[in-house]
Write a protein that holds these residues in place. Structure first.
Motif, PDB file in Angstrom:
ATOM      1  N   ILE A  28      44.128  40.039 -71.585  1.00  0.00           N
ATOM      2  CA  ILE A  28      45.088  41.320 -71.658  1.00  0.00           C
ATOM      3  C   ILE A  28      44.369  42.505 -70.896  1.00  0.00           C
ATOM      4  N   GLN A  29      45.018  43.024 -70.003  1.00  0.00           N
ATOM      5  CA  GLN A  29      44.596  44.123 -69.151  1.00  0.00           C
ATOM      6  C   GLN A  29      44.437  45.335 -69.890  1.00  0.00           C
ATOM      7  N   LEU A  30      43.413  45.819 -70.098  1.00  0.00           N
ATOM      8  CA  LEU A  30      43.117  47.132 -70.806  1.00  0.00           C
ATOM      9  C   LEU A  30      42.936  48.216 -69.819  1.00  0.00           C
ATOM     10  N   GLY A  59      40.158  48.908 -63.235  1.00  0.00           N
ATOM     11  CA  GLY A  59      39.473  49.817 -62.484  1.00  0.00           C
ATOM     12  C   GLY A  59      39.628  50.100 -61.047  1.00  0.00           C
ATOM     13  N   HIS A  60      41.116  49.816 -60.651  1.00  0.00           N
ATOM     14  CA  HIS A  60      41.260  49.858 -59.066  1.00  0.00           C
ATOM     15  C   HIS A  60      42.351  51.040 -58.968  1.00  0.00           C
ATOM     16  N   GLU A  61      42.948  51.102 -57.614  1.00  0.00           N
ATOM     17  CA  GLU A  61      43.886  51.781 -57.367  1.00  0.00           C
ATOM     18  C   GLU A  61      43.991  53.203 -57.827  1.00  0.00           C
ATOM     19  N   TYR A  78      37.277  42.224 -64.249  1.00  0.00           N
ATOM     20  CA  TYR A  78      37.284  43.851 -63.913  1.00  0.00           C
ATOM     21  C   TYR A  78      37.779  43.681 -62.358  1.00  0.00           C
ATOM     22  N   ARG A  79      38.941  44.703 -62.266  1.00  0.00           N
ATOM     23  CA  ARG A  79      39.735  44.892 -61.151  1.00  0.00           C
ATOM     24  C   ARG A  79      39.120  45.980 -60.361  1.00  0.00           C
ATOM     25  N   ILE A  80      38.791  45.860 -59.288  1.00  0.00           N
ATOM     26  CA  ILE A  80      38.081  46.953 -58.482  1.00  0.00           C
ATOM     27  C   ILE A  80      38.555  47.012 -57.080  1.00  0.00           C
ATOM     28  N   LEU A 134      48.707  49.659 -49.638  1.00  0.00           N
ATOM     29  CA  LEU A 134      47.595  48.737 -49.339  1.00  0.00           C
ATOM     30  C   LEU A 134      47.560  47.920 -50.882  1.00  0.00           C
ATOM     31  N   PRO A 135      47.310  48.635 -51.966  1.00  0.00           N
ATOM     32  CA  PRO A 135      47.288  48.139 -53.326  1.00  0.00           C
ATOM     33  C   PRO A 135      48.645  47.203 -53.678  1.00  0.00           C
ATOM     34  N   HIS A 136      49.661  47.711 -53.184  1.00  0.00           N
ATOM     35  CA  HIS A 136      50.983  47.118 -53.188  1.00  0.00           C
ATOM     36  C   HIS A 136      51.462  46.481 -51.905  1.00  0.00           C
ATOM     37  N   VAL A 171      43.147  38.259 -53.891  1.00  0.00           N
ATOM     38  CA  VAL A 171      44.823  38.709 -54.210  1.00  0.00           C
ATOM     39  C   VAL A 171      45.391  39.278 -52.997  1.00  0.00           C
ATOM     40  N   GLY A 172      46.754  39.413 -53.221  1.00  0.00           N
ATOM     41  CA  GLY A 172      47.564  39.965 -51.986  1.00  0.00           C
ATOM     42  C   GLY A 172      48.131  38.907 -51.165  1.00  0.00           C
ATOM     43  N   LYS A 173      49.402  38.642 -51.329  1.00  0.00           N
ATOM     44  CA  LYS A 173      50.446  38.094 -50.739  1.00  0.00           C
ATOM     45  C   LYS A 173      49.723  36.416 -50.194  1.00  0.00           C
ATOM     46  N   ILE A 222      42.706  32.168 -57.050  1.00  0.00           N
ATOM     47  CA  ILE A 222      43.705  32.778 -56.497  1.00  0.00           C
ATOM     48  C   ILE A 222      44.696  33.540 -57.200  1.00  0.00           C
ATOM     49  N   MET A 223      44.946  34.769 -57.157  1.00  0.00           N
ATOM     50  CA  MET A 223      46.024  35.687 -57.881  1.00  0.00           C
ATOM     51  C   MET A 223      47.185  35.581 -57.195  1.00  0.00           C
ATOM     52  N   LEU A 224      48.355  35.271 -58.129  1.00  0.00           N
ATOM     53  CA  LEU A 224      49.637  35.255 -57.783  1.00  0.00           C
ATOM     54  C   LEU A 224      50.369  36.425 -58.588  1.00  0.00           C
ATOM     55  N   ALA A 225      50.795  37.429 -57.932  1.00  0.00           N
ATOM     56  CA  ALA A 225      51.769  38.385 -58.822  1.00  0.00           C
ATOM     57  C   ALA A 225      53.040  37.856 -58.497  1.00  0.00           C
ATOM     58  N   ARG A 226      53.631  38.747 -57.621  1.00  0.00           N
ATOM     59  CA  ARG A 226      55.053  38.475 -57.151  1.00  0.00           C
ATOM     60  C   ARG A 226      55.332  37.178 -56.841  1.00  0.00           C
ATOM     61  N   PRO A 227      54.741  36.401 -56.276  1.00  0.00           N
ATOM     62  CA  PRO A 227      54.971  34.980 -56.184  1.00  0.00           C
ATOM     63  C   PRO A 227      55.517  34.266 -57.468  1.00  0.00           C
ATOM     64  N   LEU A 228      54.886  34.675 -58.710  1.00  0.00           N
ATOM     65  CA  LEU A 228      55.323  34.030 -59.768  1.00  0.00           C
ATOM     66  C   LEU A 228      56.425  34.666 -60.503  1.00  0.00           C
ATOM     67  N   ASP A 233      59.449  42.681 -51.109  1.00  0.00           N
ATOM     68  CA  ASP A 233      60.051  43.930 -50.769  1.00  0.00           C
ATOM     69  C   ASP A 233      59.709  45.080 -51.767  1.00  0.00           C
ATOM     70  N   GLN A 234      59.552  44.311 -52.953  1.00  0.00           N
ATOM     71  CA  GLN A 234      59.002  45.261 -54.177  1.00  0.00           C
ATOM     72  C   GLN A 234      60.434  45.890 -54.633  1.00  0.00           C
ATOM     73  N   GLU A 235      61.617  45.704 -54.267  1.00  0.00           N
ATOM     74  CA  GLU A 235      62.638  46.461 -54.759  1.00  0.00           C
ATOM     75  C   GLU A 235      63.192  45.886 -56.136  1.00  0.00           C
ATOM     76  N   CYS A 280      61.025  44.558 -58.392  1.00  0.00           N
ATOM     77  CA  CYS A 280      59.759  44.620 -59.214  1.00  0.00           C
ATOM     78  C   CYS A 280      59.454  45.981 -59.457  1.00  0.00           C
ATOM     79  N   LEU A 281      58.714  46.587 -58.291  1.00  0.00           N
ATOM     80  CA  LEU A 281      58.088  47.566 -58.502  1.00  0.00           C
ATOM     81  C   LEU A 281      58.906  48.851 -58.470  1.00  0.00           C
ATOM     82  N   ASN A 282      60.259  48.832 -57.656  1.00  0.00           N
ATOM     83  CA  ASN A 282      60.900  50.004 -57.543  1.00  0.00           C
ATOM     84  C   ASN A 282      61.783  50.074 -58.573  1.00  0.00           C
TER      85      ASN A 282
HETATM   86  C1  LIG Z   1      55.837  45.235 -60.232  1.00  0.00           C
HETATM   87  C2  LIG Z   1      54.532  45.352 -60.243  1.00  0.00           C
HETATM   88  C3  LIG Z   1      53.704  45.864 -61.199  1.00  0.00           C
HETATM   89  C4  LIG Z   1      52.321  45.846 -61.097  1.00  0.00           C
HETATM   90  N1  LIG Z   1      51.599  46.292 -62.035  1.00  0.00           N
HETATM   91  C5  LIG Z   1      50.304  46.145 -62.079  1.00  0.00           C
HETATM   92  C6  LIG Z   1      49.566  46.349 -63.373  1.00  0.00           C
HETATM   93  O1  LIG Z   1      50.152  46.681 -64.450  1.00  0.00           O
HETATM   94  N2  LIG Z   1      48.255  46.294 -63.245  1.00  0.00           N
HETATM   95  C7  LIG Z   1      47.542  46.185 -62.027  1.00  0.00           C
HETATM   96  O2  LIG Z   1      46.306  45.989 -62.024  1.00  0.00           O
HETATM   97  N3  LIG Z   1      48.198  45.596 -60.885  1.00  0.00           N
HETATM   98  C8  LIG Z   1      49.532  45.745 -61.001  1.00  0.00           C
HETATM   99  N4  LIG Z   1      50.353  45.311 -59.713  1.00  0.00           N
HETATM  100  C9  LIG Z   1      49.523  44.567 -58.824  1.00  0.00           C
HETATM  101  C10 LIG Z   1      49.470  43.374 -58.802  1.00  0.00           C
HETATM  102  O3  LIG Z   1      48.884  42.716 -59.800  1.00  0.00           O
HETATM  103  C11 LIG Z   1      49.119  42.673 -57.337  1.00  0.00           C
HETATM  104  O4  LIG Z   1      47.862  43.276 -56.974  1.00  0.00           O
HETATM  105  C12 LIG Z   1      49.754  42.936 -56.009  1.00  0.00           C
HETATM  106  O5  LIG Z   1      51.320  42.733 -56.456  1.00  0.00           O
HETATM  107  C13 LIG Z   1      49.624  42.236 -54.845  1.00  0.00           C
HETATM  108  O6  LIG Z   1      49.605  40.865 -55.169  1.00  0.00           O
HETATM  109  P1  LIG Z   1      50.841  39.843 -54.829  1.00  0.00           P
HETATM  110  O7  LIG Z   1      50.882  39.851 -53.439  1.00  0.00           O
HETATM  111  O8  LIG Z   1      50.376  38.423 -55.262  1.00  0.00           O
HETATM  112  O9  LIG Z   1      51.935  40.499 -55.398  1.00  0.00           O
HETATM  113  C14 LIG Z   1      51.679  45.327 -59.991  1.00  0.00           C
HETATM  114  C15 LIG Z   1      52.473  44.931 -58.904  1.00  0.00           C
HETATM  115  C16 LIG Z   1      53.593  44.663 -59.041  1.00  0.00           C
HETATM  116  C17 LIG Z   1      54.680  44.077 -57.835  1.00  0.00           C
END
Ligand SMILES: Cc1cc2nc3c(=O)[nH]c(=O)nc-3n(C[C@H](O)[C@H](O)[C@H](O)COP(=O)(O)O)c2cc1C
Length: 759
Positions: free
Chosen positions: A144-146, A216-218, A264-266, A325-327, A366-368, A387-393, A417-419, A421-423
């Motif tokens: 769980i991310q606190l 701890g990042h961003e 820890y995320r940094i 950069l972080p996104h 992490v990152g793409k 390997i961390m996969l966020a959007r690919p999953l 394109d993050q439309e 998810c993030l947007n």
């Molecule tokens: C919709 C969305 C929500 C995110 N929320 C978080 C979050 O709650 N905590 C966090 O540390 N990073 C968050 N991130 C960043 C991702 O964990 C990840 O670092 C970023 O998307 C790059 O990885 P990817 O290319 O595999 O997607 C989020 C990213 C996206 C796209």
């Protein structure tokens, strides 16, 4: 400047030009040359947790997925179970704040929340236990991310909704409304945050979480303390940038014991200096952040965190103020942060850094990284341990299972394109995905479509994302489908949309759709008729039970004098046929939305002759790409400025003349700079009481142009549908996609999927 710090500058340079390198582009393809993926599918021990493979599902905010009390409910549980079932070894949640009372930015009137809670009430715990149990049932581990909170990057609405200022480590400007100050937390509030984090971790453990993950990042609140860019406290324990992070880790250790994993995320660097250079001195809201933590200081802080009890890190770069950069959006390179995880890994190896359990401290890349060959190579080459996969999953929860089985071609690629998810968050929604219509709706849309009770004859007209999705879903359900496409290939607007090299991920998705159609055709479920413009009589005579029209919208042209000139082209046509640019050296693009800015980037950075081409984009509104995800907007505008592209906002096209255009430009000093990427454009439903009104002082200006490119949007085109209805070509006729209402690819795919399942 040290070698480590120079790496940050080098990376930032690369992010603007990497796509000229074929090898770098090749890394962003769905190939399976390295299969079997032995490293990717090898287990790893992280303190007390044994993880079955090297794939970590990245944290993505579970906004509005839990109940409004913060308790994980069916939506959130089914969303995570889908990813655990898909084979990821470690699932992490999105951010879970540990104290809604101390950081007021997340708490809504009436005590409602849009983020999951683990603090405060026992009533939420059953939801977390159910979630952990369901994830474990698929053999995955669960962290769980606190988060101590958002601080200055949280919503400023707490001022009007709860009469409280947002908080930070020191007096810092709020990110969304820089004129609004965030007050420094008191020492006693910081101590409460530490206790709350320990309690949340103990509750997480009681709820069967296998570990916790500190946010701890961003530039979130924890980093607002941990980085001198934000922390300018003059006294007290927490003026030491390392104090809060270390206190949190020690508290978690004290509450959860030695064997409980702490991740820890940094970010290795905020990279503000490398991004903005001289602007760090000139722009008021950036000037405060001049004194950012160096890479070497970050490495030192990481070593201290390990001594305090951290077992594992993941490393990225940047913060809200350079959010691309972080996104990392579409045009960022595949594996964009691998150089950072490699640097940390090498540093730890050199100094023999070990966790308190005597294990190596894994560094997660992490990152793409959603390309199995790239991921495997990164592990084999020692660039990272996991390997961390966020959007690919989000795009394909079954990525791990498909990769393991070598079915790489079947992976639905993320388009970055993050439309969806993030947007979606910005507009008030929850996590979704452009290319996966089930993401965020797992509890409503069953995984497997029901086979058709009685197969029907279906005609689908148009093989863009809506038509191709509809046709394949209907065919998979057993219908007999004929797909008509007037071009020689499928893809619709994805074809021009994937033409620039920076749109390599859209090209991957276009190819994926084509491969899906080809598979269905090979299995004789679907007949694709390319090069055929379907007519009313053709459809009527075909004897279809249902007709689905996905015929696309109509590109608009501003109704001004001279618009039919020979030197005027549509952006979509230019992207498909770059020879239309001829040898144009002076280009004016009309329309500063996504398409206009992407074409400007294409002309100024990719197409041969870019070095001598002068590109100007004119936009009527005060902001370019105003509806786009802030990260996408930031990347493009930053790089357009670097490439010397002129952005003229508050500027209307008045007429087109031979060899140029005449525009009416608002020259008032109140017009905002179009190059601001360190503050977002607020959505229209959020009123900014501190915004400066714009005065109107229009002047006519002539711009020389040997090419004028129109990027002024699309209108619905329902005429063919109306005729089909009148002529009753079939008992059932549907109209979907841009022809009905021009919108995003996400909406087209959702509609294609919905109608494909309905037929
Ligand atoms: C919709 C969305 C929500 C995110 N929320 C978080 C979050 O709650 N905590 C966090 O540390 N990073 C968050 N991130 C960043 C991702 O964990 C990840 O670092 C970023 O998307 C790059 O990885 P990817 O290319 O595999 O997607 C989020 C990213 C996206 C796209």
């Amino acid at each position: 400047m040290t070698e480590h710090q120079r790496l940050i500058g080098k990376l930032l340079e690369q992010y603007g030009s990497w796509f000229r390198d074929e090898e770098a582009l090749g890394a962003g393809r769905m190939t399976a040359d390295m299969h079997p993926y032995k490293r990717l599918f090898s287990p790893i021990q992280v303190n007390g947790a044994w993880i079955k493979n090297r794939i970590v599902m990245g944290p993505m905010g579970n906004i509005s997925m839990a109940d409004e009390t913060g308790r994980p409910g069916t939506k959130m549980i089914e969303y995570f179970v889908e990813r655990a079932r898909g084979g990821a070894g470690l699932i992490t949640t999105g951010v879970v704040p540990v104290s809604f009372k101390i950081d007021p930015s997340f708490l809504e009137p009436g005590g409602l929340v849009y983020l999951p809670r683990i603090d405060g009430s026992r009533s939420v715990l059953a939801g977390w236990r159910a979630l952990a149990q369901r994830i474990h049932a698929h053999g995955a581990k669960f962290f769980i991310q606190l988060s101590p909170g958002a601080g200055r990057v949280g919503s400023p609405e707490c001022v009007v909704k709860r009469y409280r200022l947002p908080v930070s480590s020191s007096w810092n400007p709020n990110f969304y409304m820089p004129a609004l100050p965030c007050r420094p937390l008191r020492e006693d509030e910081c101590r409460r945050l530490v206790r709350a984090t320990g309690q949340a971790a103990a509750d997480a453990r009681a709820c069967l979480a296998d570990g916790v993950y500190l946010h701890g990042h961003e530039g979130y609140l924890l980093e607002q303390f941990a980085n001198r860019a934000f922390n300018r406290r003059k006294w007290g324990r927490f003026r030491d940038p390392e104090a809060l992070g270390l206190a949190l880790v020690r508290e978690i250790r004290a509450r959860c014991g030695d064997r409980f994993p702490i991740m820890y995320r940094i970010d290795l660097s905020l990279a503000l200096r490398e991004t903005y250079g001289q602007r760090m001195e000139e722009v008021r809201s950036l000037r405060r952040f001049r004194d950012e933590r160096t890479v070497d200081e970050t490495l030192g802080a990481m070593r201290c965190l390990v001594e305090a009890g951290v077992d594992m890190f993941d490393v990225d770069m940047g913060c809200y103020d350079n959010w691309w950069l972080p996104h990392p959006p579409g045009p960022m390179p595949p594996g964009c942060f691998l150089a950072l995880s490699r640097l940390v890994k090498e540093h730890f190896a050199e100094l023999g850094v070990r966790s308190n359990q005597g294990l190596e401290v894994p560094v997660v890349g992490v990152g793409k990284l959603g390309y199995p060959d790239l991921a495997e190579r990164a592990l084999r080459d020692g660039a990272c341990d996991m390997i961390m996969l966020a959007r690919p999953l989000l795009a394909d929860p079954e990525w791990p299972r498909k990769a393991q089985a070598g079915r790489v071609g079947e992976i639905v690629p993320c388009i970055g394109d993050q439309e969806g998810c993030l947007n979606e968050f910005i507009h008030g929604g929850h996590l979704q995905c452009v290319v996966n219509p089930r993401t965020g709706f797992e509890e409503q849309i069953p995984r497997d479509a029901v086979p058709a009770a009685s197969p029907r004859r279906v005609a689908v007209v148009g093989a863009g994302p809506a038509g191709a999705t509809c046709a394949t879903v209907a065919a998979d359900r057993g219908h007999e489908v004929a797909l008509f496409e007037r071009r020689e290939a499928a893809g619709g607007m994805l074809i021009p949309g994937s033409a620039p090299r920076t749109k390599y991920e859209v090209a991957n998705y276009r190819d994926h759709l084509r491969a899906r159609l080809a598979r269905c055709a090979a299995e004789r479920k679907l007949e694709v008729r390319f090069g055929i413009e379907a007519t009313v009589s053709m459809l009527g005579e075909g004897g279809y039970d249902a007709v689905v029209l996905c015929t696309g919208g109509r590109l608009t042209r501003p109704p001004v004098e001279g618009i039919d000139g020979a030197h005027v082209v549509q952006a979509a046509d230019l992207l498909e046929d770059p020879s239309l640019a001829g040898g144009a050296e002076q280009v004016v693009i009309v329309g500063g939305g996504d398409v206009g800015c992407e074409v400007a980037h294409f002309l100024a950075c990719e197409l041969p002759g870019a070095e001598v081409r002068r590109v100007t984009v004119v936009e009527m509104l005060p902001h370019f790409m105003k509806d786009s995800c802030t990260a996408n907007r930031g990347y493009l505008i930053h790089h357009l400025e670097k490439a010397g592209v002129e952005l003229w906002n508050c500027t209307r096209l008045a007429r087109v003349e031979p060899g140029g255009v005449v525009v009416a430009r608002n020259v008032s000093s109140t017009v905002p700079s179009p190059y601001v990427t360190w503050a977002p454009v607020l959505p229209e439903n959020v009123k900014n009481p501190l915004a400066r009104p714009i005065r109107i002082e229009e002047r006519e200006v002539r711009l020389d142009a040997d090419l004028v490119v129109l990027a002024t949007g699309m209108l619905p085109a329902p005429e063919f549908y109306e005729v089909c209805l009148r002529e009753q070509v079939a008992p059932e006729v549907h109209l979907i996609g841009d022809a009905l209402a021009p919108a995003t690819v996400a909406e087209a795919v959702k509609a294609g999927h919905a109608i494909g399942r309905l037929l």
